[in-house]
Design a protein around this motif. Structure first.
Motif, mmCIF file in Angstrom:
data_model
loop_
_atom_site.group_PDB
_atom_site.id
_atom_site.type_symbol
_atom_site.label_atom_id
_atom_site.label_comp_id
_atom_site.label_asym_id
_atom_site.label_seq_id
_atom_site.Cartn_x
_atom_site.Cartn_y
_atom_site.Cartn_z
ATOM 1 N N LYS A 142 110.796 36.994 9.830
ATOM 2 C CA LYS A 142 110.491 35.878 8.760
ATOM 3 C C LYS A 142 109.808 36.687 7.314
ATOM 4 C CE LYS A 142 105.996 35.135 10.711
ATOM 5 N NZ LYS A 142 105.102 33.943 11.359
ATOM 6 N N ASN A 143 109.998 35.638 6.608
ATOM 7 C CA ASN A 143 109.303 36.423 4.926
ATOM 8 C C ASN A 143 110.236 37.654 4.528
ATOM 9 O OD1 ASN A 143 107.439 34.342 5.221
ATOM 10 N ND2 ASN A 143 106.285 35.584 6.559
ATOM 11 N N THR A 144 111.534 37.768 5.054
ATOM 12 C CA THR A 144 112.348 38.814 4.687
ATOM 13 C C THR A 144 113.363 37.979 3.573
ATOM 14 O OG1 THR A 144 112.199 40.058 6.726
ATOM 15 C CG2 THR A 144 114.063 40.487 5.367
ATOM 16 N N ARG A 145 113.564 38.770 2.360
ATOM 17 C CA ARG A 145 114.474 38.247 1.512
ATOM 18 C C ARG A 145 116.046 38.623 1.766
ATOM 19 N NH1 ARG A 145 117.183 39.504 -3.780
ATOM 20 N NH2 ARG A 145 117.355 37.455 -4.888
ATOM 21 N N GLN B 1 117.777 33.701 0.153
ATOM 22 C CA GLN B 1 116.530 32.902 0.983
ATOM 23 C C GLN B 1 115.453 33.809 1.441
ATOM 24 O OE1 GLN B 1 119.226 30.683 3.235
ATOM 25 N NE2 GLN B 1 118.940 31.859 4.854
ATOM 26 N N THR B 2 114.526 33.478 1.581
ATOM 27 C CA THR B 2 113.347 34.152 2.251
ATOM 28 C C THR B 2 112.558 33.144 3.398
ATOM 29 O OG1 THR B 2 112.966 35.167 0.173
ATOM 30 C CG2 THR B 2 111.071 35.437 1.863
ATOM 31 N N PRO B 3 113.379 32.920 4.358
ATOM 32 C CA PRO B 3 112.729 32.263 5.485
ATOM 33 C C PRO B 3 111.250 32.271 6.121
ATOM 34 C CG PRO B 3 114.801 33.092 5.913
ATOM 35 C CD PRO B 3 114.292 33.746 4.806
ATOM 36 N N GLU B 4 110.972 31.364 6.462
ATOM 37 C CA GLU B 4 109.577 31.442 7.064
ATOM 38 C C GLU B 4 109.806 31.426 8.701
ATOM 39 O OE1 GLU B 4 106.933 28.124 5.658
ATOM 40 O OE2 GLU B 4 107.961 28.574 3.649
ATOM 41 N N PHE B 5 110.824 31.960 9.096
ATOM 42 C CA PHE B 5 111.190 31.937 10.484
ATOM 43 C C PHE B 5 111.886 33.165 10.873
ATOM 44 C CE2 PHE B 5 113.935 28.994 8.659
ATOM 45 C CZ PHE B 5 115.287 29.658 8.611
ATOM 46 N N ASP B 6 111.742 33.740 12.192
ATOM 47 C CA ASP B 6 112.611 34.957 12.458
ATOM 48 C C ASP B 6 114.101 34.327 12.940
ATOM 49 O OD1 ASP B 6 110.532 36.631 12.315
ATOM 50 O OD2 ASP B 6 110.176 36.366 14.646
ATOM 51 N N GLU B 7 114.982 35.214 12.390
ATOM 52 C CA GLU B 7 116.374 34.576 12.761
ATOM 53 C C GLU B 7 117.075 35.561 13.386
ATOM 54 O OE1 GLU B 7 120.072 32.041 10.904
ATOM 55 O OE2 GLU B 7 118.536 32.657 9.666
ATOM 56 N N TYR B 8 117.800 35.141 14.740
ATOM 57 C CA TYR B 8 118.552 36.148 15.470
ATOM 58 C C TYR B 8 119.928 35.225 15.078
ATOM 59 C CZ TYR B 8 114.381 36.828 17.896
ATOM 60 O OH TYR B 8 113.019 37.213 18.288
ATOM 61 N N THR B 9 120.969 36.350 15.110
ATOM 62 C CA THR B 9 122.283 35.962 14.833
ATOM 63 C C THR B 9 123.209 37.020 15.697
ATOM 64 O OG1 THR B 9 122.012 35.515 12.476
ATOM 65 C CG2 THR B 9 124.520 36.013 13.095
ATOM 66 N N PHE B 10 124.017 36.303 16.706
ATOM 67 C CA PHE B 10 125.264 37.088 17.717
ATOM 68 C C PHE B 10 126.539 36.559 16.970
ATOM 69 C CE2 PHE B 10 127.891 36.979 21.035
ATOM 70 C CZ PHE B 10 127.848 38.118 21.647
ATOM 71 N N ILE B 11 127.135 37.693 16.521
ATOM 72 C CA ILE B 11 128.608 37.395 16.246
ATOM 73 C C ILE B 11 129.563 37.185 17.304
ATOM 74 C CG2 ILE B 11 130.245 38.195 14.634
ATOM 75 C CD1 ILE B 11 127.592 37.994 13.180
ATOM 76 N N ILE B 12 130.590 36.167 17.371
ATOM 77 C CA ILE B 12 131.162 35.926 18.407
ATOM 78 C C ILE B 12 132.547 36.172 18.150
ATOM 79 C CG2 ILE B 12 132.245 34.135 19.717
ATOM 80 C CD1 ILE B 12 129.772 32.384 19.222
ATOM 81 N N LYS B 13 133.047 35.981 16.820
ATOM 82 C CA LYS B 13 134.422 36.425 16.174
ATOM 83 C C LYS B 13 134.332 36.816 14.937
ATOM 84 C CE LYS B 13 136.971 33.004 18.854
ATOM 85 N NZ LYS B 13 138.069 31.884 18.391
#
Length: 122
Positions: free
Chosen positions: A88-91, A52-64
């Motif tokens: 954003k706009n990163t494949r 995917q190439t989202p039109e938003f910045d996405e932050y991910t925090f790994i819990i487990k």
């Protein structure tokens, strides 16, 4: 006088067909907020999404567990306690090719929407 806070006790559970659990606490589906979305997710072992190439910045925090990211051809694996921001706009592609479930928090700015994620056909 209206309250200056909102406690979310009933997040929107996004229907899925791939075994992934998505509970959106704030965002388009839950409270109509298009500025930010915050979701608690559990990706089962063997899960993956299309590129995917989202039109938003996405932050991910790994819990487990661990989560694999393929970002513009580079493969990364994040483990519990680590976090990442993907602009954003990163494949990219998200997956969990590991033997245990991966629990994580995802925050999207602006909010996640199916129209803005730009998933590729599999």
């Amino acid at each position: 006088m209206s309250k200056k806070y909102k406690i979310q006790n009933s997040p929107f559970v996004v229907p899925t067909t791939d075994g992934k659990i998505i509970k959106e606490h704030f965002g388009n589906a839950t409270d109509g907020n298009s500025e930010i979305s915050i979701a608690h997710m559990v990706a089962p072992p063997g899960w993956s999404e299309p590129f995917q190439t989202p039109e938003f910045d996405e932050y991910t925090f790994i819990i487990k567990g661990k989560k694999q990211f393929i970002i513009e051809g580079e493969t990364l694996v994040l483990e519990a306690g680590q976090s990442i921001k993907v602009e954003k706009n990163t494949r990219l592609q998200y997956s969990n090719p590991f033997s245990e479930a991966c629990e994580y928090i995802a925050i999207c700015l602006p909010a996640f929407s199916i129209d803005a994620v730009n998933r590729e056909a599999e």
